[in-house]
Design a protein around this motif. Sequence first.
Motif, PDB file in Angstrom:
ATOM      1  N   ASP A 350     -27.286 -12.768 -47.022  1.00 13.62           N
ATOM      2  CA  ASP A 350     -28.556 -12.045 -46.909  1.00 13.62           C
ATOM      3  C   ASP A 350     -29.098 -12.118 -45.488  1.00 13.62           C
ATOM      4  O   ASP A 350     -29.597 -11.118 -44.944  1.00 13.62           O
ATOM      5  CB  ASP A 350     -29.583 -12.619 -47.889  1.00 13.62           C
ATOM      6  CG  ASP A 350     -29.209 -12.334 -49.343  1.00 13.62           C
ATOM      7  OD1 ASP A 350     -28.357 -11.442 -49.556  1.00 13.62           O
ATOM      8  OD2 ASP A 350     -29.749 -13.004 -50.241  1.00 13.62           O
ATOM      9  N   ASN A 351     -29.008 -13.307 -44.905  1.00 15.06           N
ATOM     10  CA  ASN A 351     -29.487 -13.460 -43.524  1.00 15.06           C
ATOM     11  C   ASN A 351     -28.665 -12.617 -42.550  1.00 15.06           C
ATOM     12  O   ASN A 351     -29.212 -12.042 -41.604  1.00 15.06           O
ATOM     13  CB  ASN A 351     -29.435 -14.933 -43.111  1.00 15.06           C
ATOM     14  CG  ASN A 351     -30.454 -15.776 -43.841  1.00 15.06           C
ATOM     15  OD1 ASN A 351     -31.461 -15.254 -44.313  1.00 15.06           O
ATOM     16  ND2 ASN A 351     -30.202 -17.062 -43.952  1.00 15.06           N
ATOM     17  N   ARG A 353     -27.066  -9.819 -43.329  1.00  9.95           N
ATOM     18  CA  ARG A 353     -27.455  -8.417 -43.510  1.00  9.95           C
ATOM     19  C   ARG A 353     -28.809  -8.145 -42.871  1.00  9.95           C
ATOM     20  O   ARG A 353     -29.006  -7.094 -42.235  1.00  9.95           O
ATOM     21  CB  ARG A 353     -27.506  -8.070 -45.002  1.00  9.95           C
ATOM     22  CG  ARG A 353     -26.135  -7.874 -45.627  1.00  9.95           C
ATOM     23  CD  ARG A 353     -26.247  -7.186 -46.962  1.00  9.95           C
ATOM     24  NE  ARG A 353     -27.018  -7.979 -47.905  1.00  9.95           N
ATOM     25  CZ  ARG A 353     -26.491  -8.863 -48.731  1.00  9.95           C
ATOM     26  NH1 ARG A 353     -25.196  -9.060 -48.726  1.00  9.95           N
ATOM     27  NH2 ARG A 353     -27.250  -9.556 -49.567  1.00  9.95           N
ATOM     28  N   ALA A 354     -29.739  -9.096 -43.044  1.00  5.86           N
ATOM     29  CA  ALA A 354     -31.062  -8.918 -42.451  1.00  5.86           C
ATOM     30  C   ALA A 354     -30.964  -8.870 -40.927  1.00  5.86           C
ATOM     31  O   ALA A 354     -31.663  -8.078 -40.273  1.00  5.86           O
ATOM     32  CB  ALA A 354     -31.984 -10.049 -42.897  1.00  5.86           C
ATOM     33  N   ALA A 357     -29.567  -5.550 -39.985  1.00 12.98           N
ATOM     34  CA  ALA A 357     -30.588  -4.513 -40.139  1.00 12.98           C
ATOM     35  C   ALA A 357     -31.616  -4.599 -39.016  1.00 12.98           C
ATOM     36  O   ALA A 357     -32.058  -3.582 -38.474  1.00 12.98           O
ATOM     37  CB  ALA A 357     -31.269  -4.667 -41.498  1.00 12.98           C
ATOM     38  N   TYR A 358     -31.991  -5.851 -38.683  1.00 11.10           N
ATOM     39  CA  TYR A 358     -32.963  -6.034 -37.607  1.00 11.10           C
ATOM     40  C   TYR A 358     -32.378  -5.571 -36.265  1.00 11.10           C
ATOM     41  O   TYR A 358     -33.076  -4.958 -35.441  1.00 11.10           O
ATOM     42  CB  TYR A 358     -33.358  -7.506 -37.535  1.00 11.10           C
ATOM     43  CG  TYR A 358     -34.415  -7.812 -36.495  1.00 11.10           C
ATOM     44  CD1 TYR A 358     -35.710  -7.313 -36.621  1.00 11.10           C
ATOM     45  CD2 TYR A 358     -34.108  -8.588 -35.385  1.00 11.10           C
ATOM     46  CE1 TYR A 358     -36.684  -7.598 -35.675  1.00 11.10           C
ATOM     47  CE2 TYR A 358     -35.072  -8.865 -34.425  1.00 11.10           C
ATOM     48  CZ  TYR A 358     -36.361  -8.366 -34.581  1.00 11.10           C
ATOM     49  OH  TYR A 358     -37.323  -8.627 -33.634  1.00 11.10           O
ATOM     50  N   GLU A 361     -32.449  -1.879 -36.251  1.00 14.38           N
ATOM     51  CA  GLU A 361     -33.825  -1.426 -36.050  1.00 14.38           C
ATOM     52  C   GLU A 361     -34.233  -1.542 -34.582  1.00 14.38           C
ATOM     53  O   GLU A 361     -34.883  -0.652 -34.029  1.00 14.38           O
ATOM     54  CB  GLU A 361     -34.775  -2.236 -36.933  1.00 14.38           C
ATOM     55  CG  GLU A 361     -36.218  -1.760 -36.873  1.00 14.38           C
ATOM     56  CD  GLU A 361     -37.115  -2.546 -37.799  1.00 14.38           C
ATOM     57  OE1 GLU A 361     -38.330  -2.274 -37.812  1.00 14.38           O
ATOM     58  OE2 GLU A 361     -36.620  -3.451 -38.499  1.00 14.38           O
TER      59      GLU A 361
END
Length: 610
Positions: A350-351, A353-354, A357-358, A361
């Motif tokens: 999850d980290n 992927r985050a 994503a960050y 972004e």
Amino acid sequence: MTLEFSPFSVPLLMAGIFAIILTVLAWNRRPVTGGTTFSLLVIAVSVWLFSGALEYMAPTLSAKIFWKNAQYLGITTAPVLWFYFVLKFTNYNETIKRHYYAAFWLYPVIMNLIVWTNPLHHLFYGNMWLNTTGIYPFLDVKSAPLSWVHLAIAYILLLVSTILLWVSYSTSSGVYRKQSQLLLIAVLLPWIANLSDVTHFVSPIDMTPYALTVSLTIIYVALQRYGFLEIVPVAREIIVEHLSDIVIVLDAKSRIVNLNKAARKKLGVVGENAIGRFLRDLIPQYRAILDKYKEQQEAHETLDLIVDGENICLDMQMIPLHNQRGHFTGRIISLRDISVLMKAEKALSDNERALKAYTRELEEQNEELDAFAHTVAHDLKQPLGILLGYSTFLTDSLGSLDQAMLKHSTLMIEQSTRKMSSIVDELLLFASVRKKDTVEINPVAMGEVVASVLSRLDDLIKSTKTHAVVPVAWPKARGYAPWVEEIWVNLITNAIKYGGNPPYVLLAAEPVVYTEGDHKGSWVRFSVNDNGPGISEEAKKLLFVPFERLGQIKFEGSGLGLSIVQRITRRLGGWIGVEGAGDGESHTPATNGSGCTFYFMLPAVYPPVS
């Protein structure tokens, strides 16, 4: 005490000295399991050998009987010590309770009492005489009943020890297997020699002490070459018993043969009560899972279970067992709780992927900022140029201008100022959406929001004679009201500007439920439909790109609007899209819906209708 030379005593004396050397070597390794016991065993053997040598060297019958009796100090204690040592070497010492060990010492104590008191009862030896048939006389005896009892006890201890060593030899490998092999040879040689003495098969002289000499040599090889009493076999049973993993051994019919401490604790059973039972009967709550693997001999899978109301993840490995002929005899099932590991992996994933994503972004924001600088300079340049031009014109020609030209000039200044103000407002909204980390997501009173939007756009609606159709009831959705209002402002404004003449704008809302895919769940679809020429498929690809304007659009804009709307809907957990292909013509209300429809999706709230 006078002694006479006897060739029979020389090998025994040398073996006794060798035994003392082995005792020192073994004593230095006493911290190892079985080291102390083996040291005592070699001492007992050395007493046996030295007493045997002195028996041959004693000149009289009474002296020979004394040293014959002295040999039993070693003869009776050696089998007990050997038995103790083998139990420790093969890791079976836990199978006998500690207080039972003392009972074994009754055998040497009682036997030595009987031997030393034999002249009183003659139950151990019947007759004892000096055999002078050869060059060197030796003691000959006739066994009595208790000597056979002694022999039976000693043989039983040796037999059990030999079986344990054979099991160790059969199941071990490498250096452990070699150690077991040498120990088997070392015990079998004197045992065979003793059998020959009992049966008088080879010689009237007891060959057991001489066989012990060879055994001591074999033990020395094991000590020096194969790390005996340095590298000791580790009990697989002890390792398995104390593993934190669940380990269950099943026979070919899936009945429990053994299970370790962790398994007994997890299953809540006593080991003895579980032996012989079917595993599926012992834990019926997992019968469905066990039945899945009942026909399989080998498997390795991850199981997700609920134990005491808690979700746990187990790594299950099933290994087949075969005998020496290769026939299937059972299975070993091991279960390892990997819940913490799986949670850590999920958190790490999850980290990751985050982080990705960050990163994406940030990359998008950097691209937007690059375009932002160019667009702001370009979009502000036109109204600023108009403002500067008319201001200069008014300054230079104020006294000579008529009323109509003066009014036109001030109107152009006003329009340019409004346009710059609109661009600044959009940029401020764009910046707020980019910077605001969290917003409070609540049910939105959509009717009130739309009413506020129509009030804000009242002048535009009247000036363009727009006909707007609004639903009577609105499905409830979740969002952030100030941002949702800006979505409506942007979409309705575009529908008016790029619609037909006059514009016809249809607002709609409906609940939508997706049962699969990335958007699985309940949503509300809000849409704005116009009667304009529509948008081509190629142009749709550029709609939501920041700072892009389409060539067919007849009103100039900042190029920020739809990009902001897209960012807002994403931040609110939804998305935005467009439907309808352009044909280049405006449409009337009668053909409403053939133009362009922009829609945005927000999470639904129940009950769905407000």
